[in-house]
Design a protein around this motif. Structure first.
Motif: not given
Length: 226
Positions: A12-27, A136-145
């Motif tokens: 949804e580019h209008a609200f979350f444009p590519r760049g630093n803002d997006t990269n910081v948001l999810v982590p 975006g955070y998938e790891r082979p053979g690993v899940c979340l407890e």
């Protein structure tokens, strides 16, 4: 009026444009869960050896007037019914809120609104749940407890309500018999209402401020003022 826009992806580019803002948001959304010890990274062999379901996860995104939010949520719609349990969680009745605000106005009480941050994951799950990492955070053979009431799980709302009620009781409040989400202090002239992760404090200034500080010691809160 605060505008809240919910999205399914960062496309949804209008609200979350590519760049630093997006990269910081999810982590940042993931970091808050890690800081709260919501889950641990474990091998997928653990739930498989127990014949336990591994739920999918997703991101939800919100645009508010002053900030953007990304939240990792479990796909609770995929949970097996036998794993969910009770889900009902009350919220303050509208008529209770209106009556109390009218009373506060008449008595010239202080009124403060608080937003409890990451409210659900302050409550523990009665039984461990396993989830796949979010996109975006998938790891082979690993899940979340998962040990805390992650957003999206069927019983998370109820678990937080019960946790909140226990905590509020510990600082001198008790639920009203007329409305389980109206809490009256046993000795001071102050009343608290709750609507999921939003609460409102009404009382004489000295007691209302003391209640606000007490809740801020129990939870990470955002003070929304009057």
């Amino acid at each position: 009026m605060v505008e809240v826009v919910e999205m399914d992806s960062l496309d949804e580019h209008a609200f979350f444009p590519r760049g630093n803002d997006t990269n910081v948001l999810v982590p940042s959304g993931l970091k808050e869960l890690l800081d709260n010890d919501t889950f641990r990274w474990v091998s997928c062999d653990i739930p498989r050896s127990k014949n336990t379901q591994i739920l999918k996860t997703t991101w939800t995104y919100k645009q508010k007037c002053d900030r953007k939010k990304a939240r990792m949520c479990a796909r609770g719609d995929l949970q097996r019914k036998c794993d969910i349990g009770e889900t009902y969680a009350p919220v303050v009745r509208p008529e209770s809120q209106r009556i109390l605000l009218a009373l506060a106005t008449r008595l010239k009480w202080q009124v403060t609104a608080l937003d409890i941050r990451n409210a659900y994951v302050t409550a523990r799950l009665p039984k461990t749940v396993y989830c796949h990492p979010p996109p975006g955070y998938e790891r082979p053979g690993v899940c979340l407890e998962v040990d805390k009431a992650l957003y999206g799980l069927g019983a998370s709302g109820r678990l937080f309500y019960k946790h909140f009620t226990r905590q509020i009781r510990s600082i001198g409040f008790k639920p009203s018999p007329a409305d389980p989400c109206v809490y009256v202090h046993r000795t001071n002239k102050v009343i608290l209402t709750s609507h999921v992760d939003d609460c409102m404090i009404m009382g004489e200034p000295e007691y209302a401020e003391a209640a606000r500080k007490a809740i801020a010691r129990l939870y990470t809160v955002r003070d929304n003022g009057l």
